[in-house]
Scaffold this active site. Structure first.
Site, PDB file in Angstrom:
ATOM      1  N   ALA A 197       8.223   4.193  -3.868  1.00 59.06           N
ATOM      2  CA  ALA A 197       9.454   3.418  -3.734  1.00 59.06           C
ATOM      3  C   ALA A 197       9.359   2.126  -4.544  1.00 59.06           C
ATOM      4  O   ALA A 197      10.218   1.852  -5.387  1.00 59.06           O
ATOM      5  CB  ALA A 197       9.720   3.124  -2.255  1.00 59.06           C
ATOM      6  N   ARG A 231       8.145  20.165  11.602  1.00 59.97           N
ATOM      7  CA  ARG A 231       6.874  19.597  12.038  1.00 59.97           C
ATOM      8  C   ARG A 231       6.807  19.245  13.512  1.00 59.97           C
ATOM      9  O   ARG A 231       5.817  19.523  14.173  1.00 59.97           O
ATOM     10  CB  ARG A 231       6.607  18.337  11.237  1.00 59.97           C
ATOM     11  CG  ARG A 231       6.349  18.672   9.821  1.00 59.97           C
ATOM     12  CD  ARG A 231       6.121  17.458   8.992  1.00 59.97           C
ATOM     13  NE  ARG A 231       5.789  17.914   7.660  1.00 59.97           N
ATOM     14  CZ  ARG A 231       5.634  17.113   6.631  1.00 59.97           C
ATOM     15  NH1 ARG A 231       5.768  15.820   6.777  1.00 59.97           N
ATOM     16  NH2 ARG A 231       5.318  17.612   5.466  1.00 59.97           N
ATOM     17  N   GLU A 245       9.226   4.451   2.906  1.00 64.17           N
ATOM     18  CA  GLU A 245       8.848   4.699   4.296  1.00 64.17           C
ATOM     19  C   GLU A 245       9.040   3.453   5.163  1.00 64.17           C
ATOM     20  O   GLU A 245       9.185   3.553   6.385  1.00 64.17           O
ATOM     21  CB  GLU A 245       7.389   5.195   4.356  1.00 64.17           C
ATOM     22  CG  GLU A 245       7.010   5.769   5.701  1.00 64.17           C
ATOM     23  CD  GLU A 245       5.636   6.427   5.726  1.00 64.17           C
ATOM     24  OE1 GLU A 245       5.119   6.812   4.644  1.00 64.17           O
ATOM     25  OE2 GLU A 245       5.070   6.566   6.823  1.00 64.17           O
ATOM     26  N   LEU A 293       8.763  11.871  -0.380  1.00 62.46           N
ATOM     27  CA  LEU A 293       8.625  11.580  -1.813  1.00 62.46           C
ATOM     28  C   LEU A 293      10.007  11.448  -2.419  1.00 62.46           C
ATOM     29  O   LEU A 293      10.291  10.566  -3.218  1.00 62.46           O
ATOM     30  CB  LEU A 293       7.840  12.705  -2.495  1.00 62.46           C
ATOM     31  CG  LEU A 293       6.417  12.934  -1.942  1.00 62.46           C
ATOM     32  CD1 LEU A 293       5.728  14.063  -2.702  1.00 62.46           C
ATOM     33  CD2 LEU A 293       5.592  11.666  -2.032  1.00 62.46           C
TER      34      LEU A 293
HETATM   35  C1  LIG Z   1      -1.689  12.804   3.425  1.00 65.33           C
HETATM   36  C2  LIG Z   1      -0.224  12.690   3.194  1.00 65.33           C
HETATM   37  C3  LIG Z   1       0.476  13.742   2.610  1.00 65.33           C
HETATM   38  C4  LIG Z   1       1.834  13.651   2.380  1.00 65.33           C
HETATM   39  N1  LIG Z   1       2.490  14.705   1.789  1.00 65.33           N
HETATM   40  C5  LIG Z   1       3.809  14.584   1.515  1.00 65.33           C
HETATM   41  C6  LIG Z   1       4.500  15.611   0.809  1.00 65.33           C
HETATM   42  O1  LIG Z   1       3.930  16.626   0.430  1.00 65.33           O
HETATM   43  N2  LIG Z   1       5.808  15.440   0.551  1.00 65.33           N
HETATM   44  C7  LIG Z   1       6.486  14.320   0.934  1.00 65.33           C
HETATM   45  O2  LIG Z   1       7.671  14.223   0.647  1.00 65.33           O
HETATM   46  N3  LIG Z   1       5.850  13.330   1.583  1.00 65.33           N
HETATM   47  C8  LIG Z   1       4.541  13.419   1.889  1.00 65.33           C
HETATM   48  N4  LIG Z   1       3.904  12.405   2.552  1.00 65.33           N
HETATM   49  C9  LIG Z   1       4.630  11.175   2.864  1.00 65.33           C
HETATM   50  C10 LIG Z   1       4.774  10.299   1.640  1.00 65.33           C
HETATM   51  O3  LIG Z   1       3.637  10.403   0.844  1.00 65.33           O
HETATM   52  C11 LIG Z   1       4.975   8.838   1.973  1.00 65.33           C
HETATM   53  O4  LIG Z   1       5.909   8.694   2.968  1.00 65.33           O
HETATM   54  C12 LIG Z   1       5.482   8.076   0.772  1.00 65.33           C
HETATM   55  O5  LIG Z   1       4.661   8.333  -0.333  1.00 65.33           O
HETATM   56  C13 LIG Z   1       5.543   6.599   1.041  1.00 65.33           C
HETATM   57  O6  LIG Z   1       5.834   5.932  -0.155  1.00 65.33           O
HETATM   58  P1  LIG Z   1       6.121   4.389  -0.152  1.00 65.33           P
HETATM   59  O7  LIG Z   1       6.353   4.005  -1.561  1.00 65.33           O
HETATM   60  O8  LIG Z   1       7.184   4.074   0.826  1.00 65.33           O
HETATM   61  O9  LIG Z   1       4.790   3.717   0.426  1.00 65.33           O
HETATM   62  P2  LIG Z   1       3.255   3.765  -0.075  1.00 65.33           P
HETATM   63  O10 LIG Z   1       3.007   4.742  -1.129  1.00 65.33           O
HETATM   64  O11 LIG Z   1       2.431   3.813   1.163  1.00 65.33           O
HETATM   65  O12 LIG Z   1       3.064   2.355  -0.759  1.00 65.33           O
HETATM   66  C14 LIG Z   1       2.927   1.191  -0.034  1.00 65.33           C
HETATM   67  C15 LIG Z   1       2.684   0.069  -1.017  1.00 65.33           C
HETATM   68  O13 LIG Z   1       2.788  -1.155  -0.333  1.00 65.33           O
HETATM   69  C16 LIG Z   1       1.660  -1.960  -0.575  1.00 65.33           C
HETATM   70  N5  LIG Z   1       1.475  -2.777   0.622  1.00 65.33           N
HETATM   71  C17 LIG Z   1       1.482  -2.400   1.921  1.00 65.33           C
HETATM   72  N6  LIG Z   1       1.347  -3.465   2.713  1.00 65.33           N
HETATM   73  C18 LIG Z   1       1.275  -4.546   1.914  1.00 65.33           C
HETATM   74  C19 LIG Z   1       1.133  -5.941   2.136  1.00 65.33           C
HETATM   75  N7  LIG Z   1       1.078  -6.463   3.347  1.00 65.33           N
HETATM   76  N8  LIG Z   1       1.057  -6.755   1.047  1.00 65.33           N
HETATM   77  C20 LIG Z   1       1.129  -6.256  -0.229  1.00 65.33           C
HETATM   78  N9  LIG Z   1       1.270  -4.939  -0.483  1.00 65.33           N
HETATM   79  C21 LIG Z   1       1.342  -4.107   0.571  1.00 65.33           C
HETATM   80  C22 LIG Z   1       0.544  -1.019  -0.904  1.00 65.33           C
HETATM   81  O14 LIG Z   1      -0.398  -1.669  -1.705  1.00 65.33           O
HETATM   82  C23 LIG Z   1       1.302   0.065  -1.657  1.00 65.33           C
HETATM   83  O15 LIG Z   1       1.434  -0.315  -2.993  1.00 65.33           O
HETATM   84  C24 LIG Z   1       2.529  12.497   2.767  1.00 65.33           C
HETATM   85  C25 LIG Z   1       1.844  11.437   3.358  1.00 65.33           C
HETATM   86  C26 LIG Z   1       0.482  11.535   3.588  1.00 65.33           C
HETATM   87  C27 LIG Z   1      -0.211  10.397   4.268  1.00 65.33           C
END
Ligand SMILES: Cc1cc2nc3c(=O)[nH]c(=O)nc-3n(C[C@H](O)[C@H](O)[C@H](O)COP(=O)(O)OP(=O)(O)OC[C@H]3O[C@@H](n4cnc5c(N)ncnc54)[C@H](O)[C@@H]3O)c2cc1C
Ligand code: FES
Lengths: 637, 253
Positions: free
Chosen positions: A44, A331, A426, A442
């Site tokens: 994101a 799920r 998320e 994703l």
């Molecule tokens: C093992 C696993 C398998 C998965 N498989 C799938 C799948 O097959 N298909 C699917 O659709 N989804 C899947 N998911 C879910 C999906 O991967 C996540 O929901 C999604 O990638 C979250 O993306 P995001 O960008 O919101 O957060 P994230 O990728 O978690 O990124 C969070 C970011 O915030 C930063 N951050 C956090 N807290 C702070 C802070 N206090 N200060 C500064 N930086 C901070 C971190 O450094 C990171 O850069 C899976 C999840 C897991 C755990």
């Protein structure tokens, strides 16, 4: 207060296009006058920072790892959904929309979900253009697989490492902008406060994790894309550094937190092996395309080698209970079914907490090589952890905390109730309702980052003058001072218990009393125990070293302190929601094991307002209207 | 559960360094009550808990996903990056691969381009700089053709994926006697060079990446192939050859 999600009205098919047209625009030559902070560079945040930088805004991006490429999005295995209908099996934007609303057990906003389904197709095009090596067939066309909660094949994948490849795609776009100078990247920084001036989000305070220095940054808008909070259970499939800290700090500054009790327990994870264990490993849902879940019918067979248990003595419980979706039931349903079998005393492996995921019939059907090609890295991972060969004997699986559907409340523009604070991925609560379908996170992360925020943030910025507040403003000094004091407070305790010990205890309470099944009584135990444990934490935790160096104990202590406050809110939310829906299963509200929703009283998003640690938060409701998909009992039978 | 397994004891000889300017030294610790199911990092967690309780500073090490994909963990174990188990990161290395009573040496990545920050933590931002130099396709957000508009033969897609599996941990650099980043960079160059979407910028890309590699203090390649042996994802040295070919081609482009 009744909250307004500011969703566009009219025929759902036109909502996003019309809204996009109605949004005000920022003149191209004015864009560079605006500063935007993006916290988090996962799918994101990475996609957002790259896209906003490319549009011409001045972007400052932050992450806690040493490189944006390591956000936990990297760990996603199975795939990403899109309504392309390439396999010609009846998919459409409408169907993806419908499946997501239904999969979320009617607890998400229709307009947001429609938009997600609509832009899903652009995401695939975008990623292909970036060079993401999606699986292809021999003719060179993109390949698809199936995921839970859908009867069409709409999941795009890159071996068992889809999240990695999508994140590296976003990271490459981000790297390009860093090189061009539109994005300034701050690695190894942890956001520890949101700076709000006169009710408007104006910046953040971070701790430089290498030097310990507190730094604050000002901007015209702040985007949080900091991921999920299921590490509140201690053992989860999240990375060790995932925390609630960023959104909790924003919550303390006034941002509403919505539906925290909607947490997803993933059905297929490798069971826990011992006390010392630090995390649980997920085995992708895609495995349920070819793997069949079963437990022995007879308790007497529990200690037999699974291959010695004849077909007629196996209970393929998902196929039995949900004949039309079978092993691809969503799920929440698959997790509860696994728990049910184990509670019935028919679980396998250590402690009776496991079910088999068996590939024997698929191997017989398509051959071991095909299975290896589809999931090779997952089998390898399984073997590394358990020392067992999944090709030769069924894998053992047990559900584990995996994803948070709840998060900061946002309106249709992804803006929280604090003007200027946007929340992506998320970290927000928007599209998955009470249960997320596989391969949709994703999709959401990239939708928010590439195709929603670039438009909606413009609508906000067009109405504000750039650079009104700089980091010279006294609120920034005060924020730094506050963070410094809370850091010092942790060092001053000099107690006896380690941070891990506290976190393990908190996680244990959460899993036991607020996990796959919750009751009024179990939640009340937590609402009593958590504040007590939190008090003990503030009296007896041991954090050594200093604040002016790389200090992982301090980082963990800060995150744990926030989890302690957040856990109470999560339980309170679960306690107030007197119904079962999706991942929130209250044992009092069920119909023969199936979740029983109460649409009359609970068809709303619950957005909580912080009133002080240990004080009762205030509940605000956003009513949910279903005008396109009719409220119905969710059935996968 | 742990009670079913006999426990093991290890002697750890660990590199401790307070900061970039501290000379650093080895210190010896004992890891008690370790089972075959402990991962290497979980074993270190246990040692750290003991250290904290006895009032000593815990060992600082990088880690995050603990499932072999984020590339954060980075330790040289008994002289080998990630411990030398085939296709395994430290976080996935399990104690069952050691024998009760073993003495284990634990050090940070050692390479000119990766200065030590503290204990086992190093600065790998040089790898990001190489990527920023051009390891991407310069497309814009939006305005791109349909995903199936340009077909990618399965062989090419698979080869791109083989290269793209790199987790950017830097083991290849740590394993190389010259501290070179040829495998890392070669994988990036190849991932884009083999697919049609990436061809347009192929010569520009390879030239900027090679320049960036040199500017970042990475060494040169003298064909030891230690990089491939160290790589937890099994990235093939053929990608180095591919980069060299692309580089020569680019001189005439
Ligand atoms: C093992 C696993 C398998 C998965 N498989 C799938 C799948 O097959 N298909 C699917 O659709 N989804 C899947 N998911 C879910 C999906 O991967 C996540 O929901 C999604 O990638 C979250 O993306 P995001 O960008 O919101 O957060 P994230 O990728 O978690 O990124 C969070 C970011 O915030 C930063 N951050 C956090 N807290 C702070 C802070 N206090 N200060 C500064 N930086 C901070 C971190 O450094 C990171 O850069 C899976 C999840 C897991 C755990
Ligand atoms: S901690 Fe992520 S690869 Fe080891």
């Amino acid at each position: 207060m009744i909250l307004d999600g500011k969703c566009p009205t009219g025929p759902i098919q036109q909502t996003w296009d019309k809204h996009r047209f109605d949004l005000k625009l920022v003149n191209p030559s004015n864009k560079r006058k605006y500063n935007i902070i993006v916290v988090g560079t996962g799918l994101a945040g990475g996609a957002a920072a790259a896209s906003l930088g490319e549009l011409g805004y001045n972007v400052q991006a932050f992450c806690y790892q040493d490189s944006p490429r390591r956000a936990h999005s990297i760990a996603a295995q199975g795939g990403i959904n899109a309504a392309k209908n390439y396999p010609n099996d009846g998919d459409s934007i409408y169907r993806l929309f419908y499946d997501t609303i239904k999969g979320g057990d009617f607890r998400a906003r229709e307009a947001d979900v429609w938009r997600l389904a609509q832009v899903s197709n652009n995401i695939i095009d975008q990623c292909v253009a970036q060079g993401v090596p999606f699986a292809r067939d021999y003719a060179g066309y993109l390949d698809n697989r199936s995921f839970g909660g859908a009867q069409v094949s709409r999941t795009f994948y890159a071996r068992g490492q889809t999240g990695q490849q999508l994140l590296l795609g976003a990271y490459s776009a981000l790297s390009r902008q860093i090189k061009l100078g539109t994005v300034k990247m701050y690695e190894r920084r942890e956001m520890l406060d949101l700076v709000v001036v006169d009710g408007v989000a104006r910046g953040i305070t971070v701790r430089n994790l290498i030097t310990g220095k507190l730094e604050s940054y000002a901007a015209d808008a702040v985007c949080l894309a900091t991921g999920g909070y299921v590490n509140v259970f201690y053992l989860s499939t999240n990375a060790m550094g995932c925390s609630v800290t960023a959104i909790w700090k924003a919550h303390r500054k006034g941002a509403y937190l919505a539906n925290p009790c909607y947490t997803q327990i993933h059905p297929t994870c490798i069971p826990q092996a011992g006390e010392y264990q630090s995390k649980l490993t997920l085995m992708s849902e895609s495995l349920r395309n070819d793997g069949r879940c079963w437990v022995p019918k007879n308790k007497a067979d529990l200690n037999k080698h699974p291959n010695d248990i004849p077909e007629e003595d196996r209970d393929y419980y998902l196929e039995r209970k949900y004949p039309s979706f079978g092993n691809l039931a969503p799920r929440d349903i698959a997790s509860r079914a696994a728990k049910e079998q184990c509670d019935d005393g028919r679980g396998v492996g250590p402690g009776g907490r496991g079910v088999y995921l068996d590939f024997a019939s698929a191997i017989k059907r398509v051959g071991e090589d095909t299975i290896r090609e589809r999931y090779g890295n997952l089998f390898e991972m399984y073997e590394k952890i358990t020392a067992e060969d999944g090709y030769k004997r069924p894998m053992r699986m047990y559900p584990a905390p995996h994803y948070s559907m709840g998060g900061l409340w946002v309106d249709y523009n992804l803006m929280s109730n604090i003007p200027g604070l946007f929340v992506l991925g998320e970290a927000n609560f928007s599209v998955h309702g009470a249960n997320r379908l596989g391969a949709s996170a994703l999709m959401q992360g990239l939708a928010d980052g590439y195709f929603v925020i670039p438009y909606t943030i413009g609508g906000y910025l067009a109405g504000v003058k750039p650079g009104q507040v700089t980091s010279e403003h006294p609120e920034f000094r005060k924020s730094e001072e506050d963070v410094k004091n809370s850091v010092n407070r942790l060092f001053d305790i000099k107690g006896k218990k380690t941070v891990f010990e506290f976190m393990r205890e908190l996680g244990g309470l959460m899993w036991e009393n607020c996990g796959m099944a919750r009751s009024k009584e179990s939640l009340e135990i937590n609402l009593k125990r958590i504040p007590e444990l939190r008090e003990e934490f503030w009296k007896n935790v041991k954090v050594s070293g200093t604040g002016s160096e790389l200090n992982q104990q301090l980082e963990n202590a800060g995150r744990t302190a926030d989890f302690f406050e957040f856990a109470e809110l999560l339980c309170r939310d679960a306690h107030h929601r007197n119904e079962s829906c999706g991942g929130h299963f209250r044992v009092e509200y069920q119909d023969a094991g199936e979740a029983q929703r109460d649409d009359v009283n609970f068809a709303y998003a619950a957005a909580w307002e912080f009133k002080g640690t240990g004080k009762e938060p205030e509940l605000h409701k956003e009513p949910l209207k279903f005008e396109n998909v009719h409220l119905a009992v969710r059935s996968y039978k | 559960m742990s009670e079913h397994h006999k426990t093991m004891t290890f002697t750890l000889i660990v590199w401790r360094q307070k900061g970039p300017n501290d000379p650093g030294k080895f210190e010896t610790y004992t890891a008690n009550n370790i089972t075959e199911h402990h991962s290497f990092l979980e074993m270190l967690d246990c040692v750290n808990e003991d250290l904290i309780k006895s009032g000593r500073e815990p060992i600082v090490f990088d880690h995050d996903c603990r499932e072999g994909i984020c590339g954060m963990c980075s330790q040289v174990i008994n002289g080998m990056p990630h411990g030398g188990e085939k296709r395994t990161t430290v976080c996935q290395l399990h104690m069952r691969t050691f024998k009760d009573g073993d003495t284990i040496y634990v050090e940070p990545w050692r390479a000119r381009a990766f200065p030590v920050i503290k204990d086992l933590v190093v600065d790998r931002s040089a790898l990001d700089k190489v990527v920023q130099a051009g390891a991407y396709i310069s497309c814009h957000t939006g305005g791109v053709p349909d995903g199936n508009a340009i077909l990618v033969p399965k062989g090419a897609a698979d080869e791109a994926m083989d290269a793209a599996e790199c987790i950017g941990c830097g083991a290849c650099v740590a394993g190389c006697p010259n501290g070179a980043a040829m495998l890392f960079t070669g994988a990036k160059v190849s991932q884009y060079a083999v697919i049609p979407q990436g061809r347009a910028e192929a010569s520009r890309r390879v030239k900027s990446l090679v320049t960036a590699m040199q500017e970042c203090n990475f060494g040169n390649c003298s064909n030891h192939y230690e990089c491939q042996a160290s790589c937890p994802k099994g990235i093939d040295v053929k990608f180095i050859a591919r980069m060299n070919r692309e580089f020569i081609k680019a001189q005439f482009a």
